[in-house]
Write an enzyme that holds these catalytic residues in place. Structure first.
Site, PDB file in Angstrom:
ATOM      1  N   ARG A 137       4.814 -68.652 -20.989  1.00  0.00           N
ATOM      2  CA  ARG A 137       5.270 -68.722 -19.611  1.00  0.00           C
ATOM      3  C   ARG A 137       4.291 -67.960 -18.733  1.00  0.00           C
ATOM      4  O   ARG A 137       3.679 -66.991 -19.159  1.00  0.00           O
ATOM      5  CB  ARG A 137       6.640 -68.024 -19.446  1.00  0.00           C
ATOM      6  CG  ARG A 137       7.815 -68.819 -19.971  1.00  0.00           C
ATOM      7  CD  ARG A 137       8.057 -70.041 -19.088  1.00  0.00           C
ATOM      8  NE  ARG A 137       9.362 -70.577 -19.339  1.00  0.00           N
ATOM      9  CZ  ARG A 137       9.620 -71.441 -20.292  1.00  0.00           C
ATOM     10  NH1 ARG A 137       8.677 -71.853 -21.067  1.00  0.00           N
ATOM     11  NH2 ARG A 137      10.848 -71.896 -20.446  1.00  0.00           N
TER      12      ARG A 137
ATOM     13  N   ASP B 206      16.166 -71.547 -24.343  1.00  0.00           N
ATOM     14  CA  ASP B 206      16.688 -70.324 -24.952  1.00  0.00           C
ATOM     15  C   ASP B 206      15.629 -69.224 -24.977  1.00  0.00           C
ATOM     16  O   ASP B 206      15.134 -68.825 -26.031  1.00  0.00           O
ATOM     17  CB  ASP B 206      17.190 -70.608 -26.366  1.00  0.00           C
ATOM     18  CG  ASP B 206      18.009 -69.450 -26.928  1.00  0.00           C
ATOM     19  OD1 ASP B 206      18.407 -68.570 -26.138  1.00  0.00           O
ATOM     20  OD2 ASP B 206      18.254 -69.437 -28.141  1.00  0.00           O
ATOM     21  N   GLU B 207      15.319 -68.721 -23.786  1.00  0.00           N
ATOM     22  CA  GLU B 207      14.405 -67.594 -23.639  1.00  0.00           C
ATOM     23  C   GLU B 207      15.091 -66.490 -22.848  1.00  0.00           C
ATOM     24  O   GLU B 207      16.023 -66.732 -22.095  1.00  0.00           O
ATOM     25  CB  GLU B 207      13.144 -68.018 -22.888  1.00  0.00           C
ATOM     26  CG  GLU B 207      12.340 -69.080 -23.591  1.00  0.00           C
ATOM     27  CD  GLU B 207      11.098 -69.410 -22.800  1.00  0.00           C
ATOM     28  OE1 GLU B 207      10.052 -68.791 -23.060  1.00  0.00           O
ATOM     29  OE2 GLU B 207      11.194 -70.271 -21.906  1.00  0.00           O
ATOM     30  N   TYR B 208      14.556 -65.275 -23.014  1.00  0.00           N
ATOM     31  CA  TYR B 208      14.957 -64.111 -22.218  1.00  0.00           C
ATOM     32  C   TYR B 208      16.425 -63.727 -22.371  1.00  0.00           C
ATOM     33  O   TYR B 208      16.947 -62.963 -21.571  1.00  0.00           O
ATOM     34  CB  TYR B 208      14.650 -64.343 -20.728  1.00  0.00           C
ATOM     35  CG  TYR B 208      13.245 -64.831 -20.475  1.00  0.00           C
ATOM     36  CD1 TYR B 208      12.145 -64.067 -20.867  1.00  0.00           C
ATOM     37  CD2 TYR B 208      13.014 -66.048 -19.857  1.00  0.00           C
ATOM     38  CE1 TYR B 208      10.855 -64.505 -20.650  1.00  0.00           C
ATOM     39  CE2 TYR B 208      11.724 -66.494 -19.637  1.00  0.00           C
ATOM     40  CZ  TYR B 208      10.651 -65.727 -20.034  1.00  0.00           C
ATOM     41  OH  TYR B 208       9.377 -66.169 -19.820  1.00  0.00           O
TER      42      TYR B 208
END
Length: 314
Positions: free
Chosen positions: A6, A174-176
């Site tokens: 990202r 499904d990040e952070y």
């Protein structure tokens, strides 16, 4: 040589406060602007014909306009982009009730509240508009619901948002999540399967896509049920690279290519597009379509995908 997962711009999208949250399927308004009544998405407009892969554009609405997706056409006719993704809503965690809830920061809320001017013009051109949802550093994620009931409750919040704002679907990223924060559980085997199953039951005819990363993306089977075929699309999350998503979908629904517009070199974007066509894949993913004229960057891949240059008409 590849762009990292990202950009810092995308990471920064997570920190703004919410005006509206949807708690357990009920819309709660806390700001000055009222949430609109449930609005069915308009009947899909027939997009001008083009031949080639489905083109996807993530748009950071903290800084850029969703309408950018509709400003690019091919010189031979047709939209450059087929799907525009609102980046991003969040899955947040209420420490008092110990439940996950859907959160919109000010800029996402502004887009949704102004759907008539920010979303409908795209849909009227035949461009689907999908809401991306990802973690917000609070411990809540798609893979750690404590029960099937809680997974279903969050699915209902998502489907309520789709119906309320007339959207075309949901994208899971499904990040952070930072599983474990605020005393939350680590990922379990069944949560994502239960969530996606409930969402598909709520939204049988809408897009459900998978940004193929994080614990959820590796937990697609549970209790004898595999949800791979439940998704309409899945894509590679690593910009500037080629990686086939490990999910049992046909090539027509997969994007092994991923580019960040304006940062991935044009030669790389062209090579990835050429490979997409030559290897028979049906989707081409782009990220960070901004307010700048990116005709040259976009033409680098549209020539390979569609045999046509891209033109911007603000």
């Amino acid at each position: 040589m590849f762009t990292p997962l990202r950009s810092t711009v995308r990471t920064a999208a997570l920190t703004l406060s919410a005006v509206t949250v949807l708690v357990l399927g009920t819309t709660v308004t806390t700001g000055a602007s009222a949430t609109p009544a449930t609005t069915p998405a308009p009947a899909p407009a027939p997009a001008p014909a083009k031949q080639g892969p489905t083109s996807v554009a993530y748009i950071e609405v903290n800084n850029n306009s969703m309408l950018n997706a509709g400003t690019y056409t091919l010189t031979q006719g047709g939209n450059v982009f087929d799907i525009a993704v609102i980046f991003a809503a969040n899955i947040n965690y209420d420490t008092a009730t110990k439940t996950a809830y859907l959160h919109f920061n000010d800029n996402v809320q502004r887009v949704l509240d102004n759907a008539a001017t920010q979303i409908r013009p795209l849909q009227q051109k035949g461009i689907k508009v999908v809401l991306s949802v990802l973690g917000n550093h609070q411990g809540a994620g798609f893979a750690n619901f404590p029960s099937q009931q809680s997974a279903s409750a969050f699915a209902h919040q998502l489907s309520d948002a789709v119906r309320t704002y007339g959207l075309d679907g949901i994208d899971f990223d499904d990040e952070y999540a930072e599983y474990g924060n605020n005393g939350t559980a680590q990922p379990n085997a069944g949560s994502f399967v239960q969530l996606v199953t409930a969402l598909r039951a709520d939204l049988p005819d809408k897009i459900i896509s998978l940004y193929n990363i994080g614990p959820a993306a590796s937990r697609l089977s549970y209790g004898g049920k595999d949800i791979s075929s439940t998704f309409d699309y899945a894509w590679n999350p690593y910009y500037g690279s080629w990686q086939v998503p490990r999910i049992a979908l046909p090539k027509s629904k997969l994007s092994p290519a991923a580019v960040e517009i304006g940062r991935t070199p044009r030669g790389t974007a062209a090579d990835l597009a050429r490979r997409t066509v030559s290897e028979g894949y049906g989707v081409y993913l782009t990220y960070n379509l901004d307010n700048t004229d990116r005709s040259a960057d976009i033409t680098a891949f549209t020539r390979e995908l569609y045999g046509s240059d891209a033109v911007r008409t603000p």
